[in-house]
Design a protein around this motif. Structure first.
Motif, mmCIF file in Angstrom:
data_model
loop_
_atom_site.group_PDB
_atom_site.id
_atom_site.type_symbol
_atom_site.label_atom_id
_atom_site.label_comp_id
_atom_site.label_asym_id
_atom_site.label_seq_id
_atom_site.Cartn_x
_atom_site.Cartn_y
_atom_site.Cartn_z
ATOM 1 N N ASN A 202 49.080 30.383 -3.615
ATOM 2 C CA ASN A 202 47.746 30.779 -4.058
ATOM 3 C C ASN A 202 46.924 29.606 -4.591
ATOM 4 O OD1 ASN A 202 48.284 33.488 -3.444
ATOM 5 N ND2 ASN A 202 49.217 33.841 -5.456
ATOM 6 N N ARG A 203 47.484 28.414 -4.535
ATOM 7 C CA ARG A 203 46.773 27.243 -5.060
ATOM 8 C C ARG A 203 45.574 26.906 -4.186
ATOM 9 N NH1 ARG A 203 49.551 21.417 -5.083
ATOM 10 N NH2 ARG A 203 49.031 21.712 -2.891
ATOM 11 N N LEU A 204 44.461 26.529 -4.817
ATOM 12 C CA LEU A 204 43.264 26.143 -4.073
ATOM 13 C C LEU A 204 43.490 24.804 -3.384
ATOM 14 C CD1 LEU A 204 40.469 27.072 -6.648
ATOM 15 C CD2 LEU A 204 41.192 28.372 -4.631
ATOM 16 N N PRO A 205 42.918 24.618 -2.208
ATOM 17 C CA PRO A 205 43.095 23.340 -1.506
ATOM 18 C C PRO A 205 42.409 22.192 -2.243
ATOM 19 C CG PRO A 205 41.440 24.679 -0.405
ATOM 20 C CD PRO A 205 42.063 25.555 -1.452
ATOM 21 N N ILE A 206 42.929 21.000 -2.042
ATOM 22 C CA ILE A 206 42.327 19.800 -2.615
ATOM 23 C C ILE A 206 41.455 19.160 -1.539
ATOM 24 C CG2 ILE A 206 42.773 17.542 -3.635
ATOM 25 C CD1 ILE A 206 45.466 18.618 -4.576
ATOM 26 N N ILE A 207 40.133 19.187 -1.753
ATOM 27 C CA ILE A 207 39.184 18.656 -0.774
ATOM 28 C C ILE A 207 38.530 17.404 -1.354
ATOM 29 C CG2 ILE A 207 37.123 19.129 0.599
ATOM 30 C CD1 ILE A 207 37.787 22.059 0.490
ATOM 31 N N THR A 208 38.535 16.328 -0.606
ATOM 32 C CA THR A 208 37.926 15.079 -1.055
ATOM 33 C C THR A 208 36.908 14.598 -0.031
ATOM 34 O OG1 THR A 208 39.753 13.819 -0.064
ATOM 35 C CG2 THR A 208 39.931 14.363 -2.397
ATOM 36 N N LEU A 209 35.928 13.854 -0.521
ATOM 37 C CA LEU A 209 34.908 13.223 0.318
ATOM 38 C C LEU A 209 34.833 11.766 -0.096
ATOM 39 C CD1 LEU A 209 32.658 13.564 2.444
ATOM 40 C CD2 LEU A 209 31.088 14.075 0.570
ATOM 41 N N LYS A 210 35.213 10.880 0.805
ATOM 42 C CA LYS A 210 35.317 9.470 0.473
ATOM 43 C C LYS A 210 33.955 8.774 0.504
ATOM 44 C CE LYS A 210 40.064 8.872 2.145
ATOM 45 N NZ LYS A 210 40.946 8.128 3.079
ATOM 46 N N GLU A 211 33.837 7.775 -0.344
ATOM 47 C CA GLU A 211 32.649 6.927 -0.337
ATOM 48 C C GLU A 211 32.514 6.245 1.016
ATOM 49 O OE1 GLU A 211 30.930 3.031 -2.801
ATOM 50 O OE2 GLU A 211 32.818 4.006 -3.340
ATOM 51 N N GLY A 212 31.296 6.240 1.552
ATOM 52 C CA GLY A 212 31.053 5.648 2.861
ATOM 53 C C GLY A 212 31.079 6.640 4.003
ATOM 54 N N SER A 213 31.416 7.906 3.719
ATOM 55 C CA SER A 213 31.434 8.931 4.765
ATOM 56 C C SER A 213 30.019 9.224 5.246
ATOM 57 C CB SER A 213 32.068 10.218 4.232
ATOM 58 O OG SER A 213 33.383 9.991 3.783
ATOM 59 N N ARG A 214 29.882 9.509 6.521
ATOM 60 C CA ARG A 214 28.587 9.878 7.082
ATOM 61 C C ARG A 214 28.224 11.300 6.657
ATOM 62 N NH1 ARG A 214 25.710 5.757 8.985
ATOM 63 N NH2 ARG A 214 24.541 7.303 10.200
ATOM 64 N N ALA A 215 26.941 11.534 6.434
ATOM 65 C CA ALA A 215 26.474 12.857 6.032
ATOM 66 C C ALA A 215 25.034 13.044 6.496
ATOM 67 C CB ALA A 215 26.573 13.020 4.513
ATOM 68 N N ARG A 216 24.623 14.294 6.570
ATOM 69 C CA ARG A 216 23.263 14.651 6.945
ATOM 70 C C ARG A 216 22.687 15.617 5.921
ATOM 71 N NH1 ARG A 216 23.652 15.898 13.479
ATOM 72 N NH2 ARG A 216 24.152 13.767 14.140
ATOM 73 N N VAL A 217 21.366 15.656 5.857
ATOM 74 C CA VAL A 217 20.679 16.604 4.980
ATOM 75 C C VAL A 217 19.673 17.373 5.826
ATOM 76 C CG1 VAL A 217 19.222 16.911 2.949
ATOM 77 C CG2 VAL A 217 20.957 15.106 2.981
ATOM 78 N N TYR A 218 19.794 18.692 5.804
ATOM 79 C CA TYR A 218 18.930 19.561 6.612
ATOM 80 C C TYR A 218 17.715 19.983 5.792
ATOM 81 C CZ TYR A 218 17.435 23.664 9.283
ATOM 82 O OH TYR A 218 16.705 24.583 9.984
ATOM 83 N N ILE A 219 16.513 19.672 6.302
ATOM 84 C CA ILE A 219 15.276 20.075 5.633
ATOM 85 C C ILE A 219 15.013 21.541 5.969
ATOM 86 C CG2 ILE A 219 12.814 19.639 5.370
ATOM 87 C CD1 ILE A 219 14.620 17.419 4.316
ATOM 88 N N GLY A 220 15.112 22.416 4.964
ATOM 89 C CA GLY A 220 15.059 23.854 5.203
ATOM 90 C C GLY A 220 13.678 24.465 5.165
ATOM 91 N N THR A 221 12.657 23.740 4.703
ATOM 92 C CA THR A 221 11.287 24.242 4.681
ATOM 93 C C THR A 221 10.340 23.082 4.982
ATOM 94 O OG1 THR A 221 11.137 23.832 2.294
ATOM 95 C CG2 THR A 221 11.746 26.060 2.974
ATOM 96 N N ASP A 222 9.153 23.390 5.512
ATOM 97 C CA ASP A 222 8.150 22.346 5.707
ATOM 98 C C ASP A 222 7.752 21.765 4.354
ATOM 99 O OD1 ASP A 222 8.289 23.174 8.294
ATOM 100 O OD2 ASP A 222 6.148 23.561 8.544
ATOM 101 N N ILE A 223 7.672 20.449 4.256
ATOM 102 C CA ILE A 223 7.233 19.803 3.025
ATOM 103 C C ILE A 223 6.141 18.799 3.344
ATOM 104 C CG2 ILE A 223 9.402 20.116 1.795
ATOM 105 C CD1 ILE A 223 10.163 17.261 2.513
ATOM 106 N N LEU A 224 5.340 18.471 2.363
ATOM 107 C CA LEU A 224 4.257 17.503 2.486
ATOM 108 C C LEU A 224 4.536 16.344 1.543
ATOM 109 C CD1 LEU A 224 1.258 19.995 2.440
ATOM 110 C CD2 LEU A 224 2.300 18.934 4.448
ATOM 111 N N ILE A 225 4.576 15.125 2.085
ATOM 112 C CA ILE A 225 4.833 13.951 1.253
ATOM 113 C C ILE A 225 3.882 12.836 1.653
ATOM 114 C CG2 ILE A 225 7.257 14.566 0.906
ATOM 115 C CD1 ILE A 225 8.034 12.517 2.963
#
Length: 237
Positions: A202-225
């Protein structure tokens, strides 16, 4: 990214990117559209970043999914307006987000959202908790997932071995003090072994994310900048 309706050329205070739905009533009332950060200002018009835009970056801090915590991503690509004439967010822009702790035994990734972007010049943009994606574009981030199956099997083997040792010499027909003691040890070992196995299973898994890993960010709404070139910052910062 198509440009929005041009704004008057005078400087405005603030640095928070606004969603289109939030922006329209504020513009109608001629109020400040970027009020959250009064130490930033900009000139010129705002440019639209459409929903569905994906920002590319790398993780700059090591993440352990056992607890809630911050996540930092640095953009690796320049992002321009839709006509490719105006630089909006250059590479090196830092995105700040939050990691939710692991809450399910079958979970394979950490859920991440981003609420702020800080450009290299210090100009701040407020984001609306946009979701983090892995390099394949699926929701969530992870470098390594350890469900502890190996330790569970090792514990099961150890418990089984102890139970077998406790049964050695039990005839089952003649009740002697030594036999009763061994029977008691066997029963106790079985009960404790079940608790140990339940703990590992029943132990929860150990999840890690290493420094330098590739990632993306999804823009969920129109924004004005605003354009990066039109940022105006307080020189005392």
């Amino acid at each position: 990214m198509a440009a929005s309706t041009p704004e008057p050329g005078e400087a405005r205070r603030g640095g928070g990117a606004q969603t289109v739905s939030d922006q329209q009533p504020r513009l109608a009332g001629k109020s400040n559209p970027m009020a959250p950060y009064d130490f930033d200002s900009y000139q010129g018009q705002l440019y639209r970043v459409f929903e569905g835009t994906v920002l590319e970056g790398v993780v700059t801090n090591h993440i352990d999914g056992g607890l809630n915590g911050p996540i930092l991503i640095m953009l690796t690509t320049d992002y321009y307006s839709h006509d490719h004439q105006q630089l909006l967010m250059p590479q090196g822009t830092r995105l700040i987000g939050t990691v939710q702790s692991v809450g399910n035994a079958q979970q394979r990734k950490m859920f991440v959202t981003f609420h702020r972007a800080i450009c290299p010049d210090g100009f701040s943009l407020e984001l609306d908790k946009y979701v983090g994606l892995d390099p394949l574009g699926t929701t969530g981030l992870a470098t390594k997932v350890d469900h502890g199956y190996l330790q569970a099997f090792a514990a099961a083997a150890a418990v089984g071995g102890l139970g077998g040792l406790a049964q050695i010499g039990n005839s089952g027909s003649v009740l002697s003090p030594s036999t009763q003691i061994r029977d008691g040890i066997s029963e106790q070992s079985a009960a404790e072994g079940e608790q140990v196995l339940n703990h590992f299973l029943n132990r929860l898994p150990i999840i890690t994310l290493k420094e330098g890993s590739r990632a993306r960010v999804y823009i969920g709404t129109d924004i004005l900048i605003p354009s990066y070139a039109e940022h105006r910052l307080d020189s005392t910062l």
